[in-house]
Design an enzyme around this catalytic site. Structure first.
Site, short mmCIF file in Angstrom:
data_model
loop_
_atom_site.label_atom_id
_atom_site.label_comp_id
_atom_site.label_asym_id
_atom_site.label_seq_id
_atom_site.Cartn_x
_atom_site.Cartn_y
_atom_site.Cartn_z
CG HIS A 75 17.21 -25.62 37.93
ND1 HIS A 75 16.93 -26.76 37.22
CD2 HIS A 75 18.32 -25.10 37.36
CE1 HIS A 75 17.84 -26.93 36.27
NE2 HIS A 75 18.69 -25.93 36.33
CG ASP B 251 14.20 -28.95 36.64
OD1 ASP B 251 13.71 -27.82 36.78
OD2 ASP B 251 15.37 -29.22 36.93
CB SER C 188 19.69 -25.43 33.31
OG SER C 188 20.57 -26.17 34.10
#
Length: 722
Positions: free
Chosen positions: A86, A222, A657
């Protein structure tokens, strides 16, 4: 250098004394004393110098700020960089088309020649820090007004940044800590040639999408991979075909050992923002006003996005990154409001404030310094609640709602110059050719980029829905005049208003906008520009009214007083997108009575959720075949299962992240990508019993690269340890 770093250790460690191992976003250059002892007790085998050093290669040299709000880490000697899917989604989307759908199908560069450049993408390496509190506060006195104090601090900061930067090609910033009680200077090397190397298919990198977001159990691969390039001499440089892969000062080996409950875990990264020392008023504002307002606006926007994305694959590609960005913090605020209430954070803050009041009232000197804090704080939040909801709507439903309105903002400075130019005498007035040349130089590329990912029909419906909501939910006295007038005329239905604006405006038509750039004139009569300017002016007016009452002094003194009152408390600083270290362990979780979460998920769980053709839960056929044959190779665990995700007790937030999850020996075992629903209050209050970090297992990464993508060029580049 060593003397300065050691001095900073001493300054910072005066407030670092033992605490729970899992709570805390520590400054990694202050590892010492009981913090180090606690890390070692949990299993860490690294020295402070191996973790963070300016005198030798260390873990910190592998960690980067990725783009505008994520973390990445180097995983090879040639600048290969790993971050979350992402985090790289915008770059993948920019390279995608219906013919080359890298979002759905993934992307794998089979050689360095196939790696794709990304204009505007940067990564930053930290190369120096220094405590500059005394220099920043030089001349500041207790009797100064807050505005005078801020002006002097700003002036001191600008001088210091100019002095430290000199003529070097570095980025220098001074960041406040502990609510402006401390200031630290950071120097970064910024690399501007960062190329896309690999991205898994949507059904792996985005598996679970909105439904699973912020929850456990998760089953998502991810990750995205990039490569940092430098000039031939190793220095940062803009993109060039002559650039070469970076020679990594340090990179992380990848471990195949896997994880077990109790295993030591350490995360280094750049957490974005927390506010764990704020007063109860801040918590109440999020619960009652800010959170519900953001949720309402983003729910409305997402409903329109999904309708159009589901109907047209081309729109799906254009809006995948936009939808993910809007959705991420839409669901975050839903969870945050719920968990703030469930975890009774407001009540805890209120109790802490009463304890502070009692402590202040025990001493006349304390009463003189801190006695007015809560009167100021109460006045501030009572004042803010008049404006918070309206300001959120101005941003979320107004200035950031319609893409056309948001894009029109970029033309405001040029439009102002055109209007001002028209009032000047002809002898000094800029020529039309000069204005056009300026427009081409500064806006032509932005126009091209904007329309590449723009769908007029989608933006039309978003704009109508958000203006309808804006008009319905906000008090008429706080509405922009143009929205108030149009809403009253059309009974709150903005369909005709938006249709008329979209028919006439240059901001929804690339041909018209490019024609305007060739011959720029005042935009004041363009309906989208006029809408933007009315919203912006109204926003400025409301902001000015809201800012008539400030709490900067009370926040600063409250933080100072808390640290004085609780000398034995572990006051790590709030996150502010500077490098932090958090340590903890792999652990199960029991978030509620009768509920137990296992510490791992496996590929079996992916297939249990699999829904063919579903945008959230479909998976690639190649993955299905590997699962059916249990063809996991050396990446299976001791039970023959392929672990996908695991959870730890580490303390992270947005900005983390893509952060590496590192084992006791300094090897990469996971990639942090999310937090859990039960601890969504974590940015305001850490929840020791239920807070978890959700991580992708590195064995799943290697499995996807090796077994599914067969990207042997990448496998040969990685250092894999058993």
């Amino acid at each position: 250098m060593r003397k300065k770093i050691n001095l900073l250790f001493i300054v910072l460690m005066t407030i670092v004394v033992g605490a729970r191992a899992d709570e805390g976003m520590w400054l990694p250059y202050s590892i010492n004393g009981q913090s180090l002892a606690e890390m070692q007790r949990l299993g860490c085998k690294l020295t402070p110098e191996q973790i963070f050093s300016f005198n030798q290669p260390s873990l910190k040299d592998a960690i980067v700020q990725f783009g505008g709000g994520c973390t990445g880490e180097l995983i090879s000697a040639e600048g290969l960089l790993l971050t979350n899917h992402h985090c790289g989604l915008g770059q993948v989307q920019a390279h995608s088309s219906v013919e080359h759908d890298y979002l759905q199908n993934g992307f794998w560069a089979r050689s360095k020649a196939e790696e794709l450049p990304n204009e505007g993408l940067t990564v930053s390496f930290l190369n120096y820090i220094e405590d500059v509190t005394s220099a920043i506060l030089k001349g500041v006195t207790d009797d100064m007004s807050e505005s005078a104090r801020d002006e002097l601090i700003d002036e001191n900061g600008k001088k210091l940044i100019k002095e430290k930067k000199g003529d070097r090609n570095v980025e220098v910033e001074i960041v406040p800590f502990y609510h402006n009680n401390q200031y630290i200077l950071f120097v970064y090397d910024v690399y501007k040639d960062v190329r896309l190397v690999a991205c898994p298919p949507w059904g792996i990198g985005k598996f679970g999408a909105d439904t699973d977001n912020w929850t456990w159990p998760r089953h998502k691969g991810d990750f995205c991979m990039f490569r940092v390039y430098t000039a031939p001499d190793g220095s940062p440089a803009e993109y060039s075909k002559n650039n070469v892969p970076m020679k990594s000062k340090h990179y992380l080996p990848i471990s195949l050992k896997g994880v077990q409950p109790g295993d030591y875990t350490m995360i280094l990264g750049y957490p974005g923002s927390t506010d764990r020392y704020s007063t109860s008023g801040a918590v109440k504002s999020v619960i009652e006003q800010e959170g519900p307002a953001i949720i309402a606006c983003r729910t409305t926007k997402l409903e329109q996005y999904r309708t159009h994305m589901d109907a047209d694959p081309a729109v799906f590609i254009k809006y995948a990154s936009k939808q993910a960005s809007v959705s991420n913090y839409w669901k975050y605020y839903i969870g945050q409001v719920k968990q703030l209430q469930r975890n009774k954070v407001f009540e805890k803050r209120t109790e802490q404030e009463q304890t502070f009041r009692n402590w202040v009232n025990e001493n006349s000197n304390r009463k003189a310094e801190y006695g007015s804090i809560f009167t100021e704080t109460d006045n501030y939040w009572n004042h803010q609640k008049k404006y918070t909801k309206a300001l959120v709507y101005h941003r979320e439903a107004g200035l950031r709602g319609s893409e056309a309105v948001a894009f029109a903002l970029q033309f405001r400075r040029l439009n102002y110059s055109i209007i001002q130019n028209a009032t000047l005498p002809k002898g000094i007035r800029a020529t039309q050719a000069d204005i056009a040349a300026y427009a081409k130089q500064n806006l032509a590329d932005a126009v091209k980029d904007y329309f590449k990912d723009y769908d007029k029909a989608t933006d039309r419906d978003v704009t109508i829905a958000l203006l309808n909501l804006f008009y319905k939910d906000i008090d008429p006295s706080q509405l922009p005049a143009i929205i108030k007038k149009a809403g009253a005329k059309n009974g709150g239905d903005f369909t005709a208003f938006v249709d008329d604006a979209f028919a006439k405006s240059i901001f929804v038509d690339e041909t018209k906008l490019n024609a305007w750039i060739e011959n720029p004139k005042s935009l004041d009569k363009d309906p989208i520009y006029a809408l933007m300017y009315e919203i912006l002016t109204s926003y400025w007016n409301l902001t000015e009214q809201a800012e008539q009452v400030s709490n900067s002094r009370s926040e600063r003194l409250y933080m100072k007083g808390l640290m004085e009152m609780q000398k034995d408390r572990n006051f790590y600083p709030d996150a502010n997108f500077t490098m932090r270290l958090t340590y903890g362990s792999v652990q199960d979780c029991e978030p509620a009575d009768g509920v137990t979460y296992n510490y791992i998920t496996t590929l079996d769980g992916v297939m249990a959720k699999y829904v063919p053709g579903n945008w959230e839960f479909d998976v690639p056929q190649e993955l299905i075949k590997l699962w059916e044959n249990k063809d996991y190779g050396r990446y299976a665990n001791e039970n023959g299962d392929l672990v996908v995700n695991f959870i730890t007790t580490n303390d992270i937030t947005g900005g983390n992240s893509g952060s590496p999850v590192i084992d006791a020996e300094g090897n990469l075992i996971g990639l942090a990508f999310d937090g859990n629903w039960e601890a969504m209050s974590g940015d305001l209050s850490f929840e020791n019993e239920v807070q978890r970090t959700i991580c992708m297992d590195m064995r799943y990464l290697l499995f996807i690269i090796d077994k599914m993508a067969n990207a042997q060029n990448l496998m040969q580049e990685l250092k894999v340890v058993e």
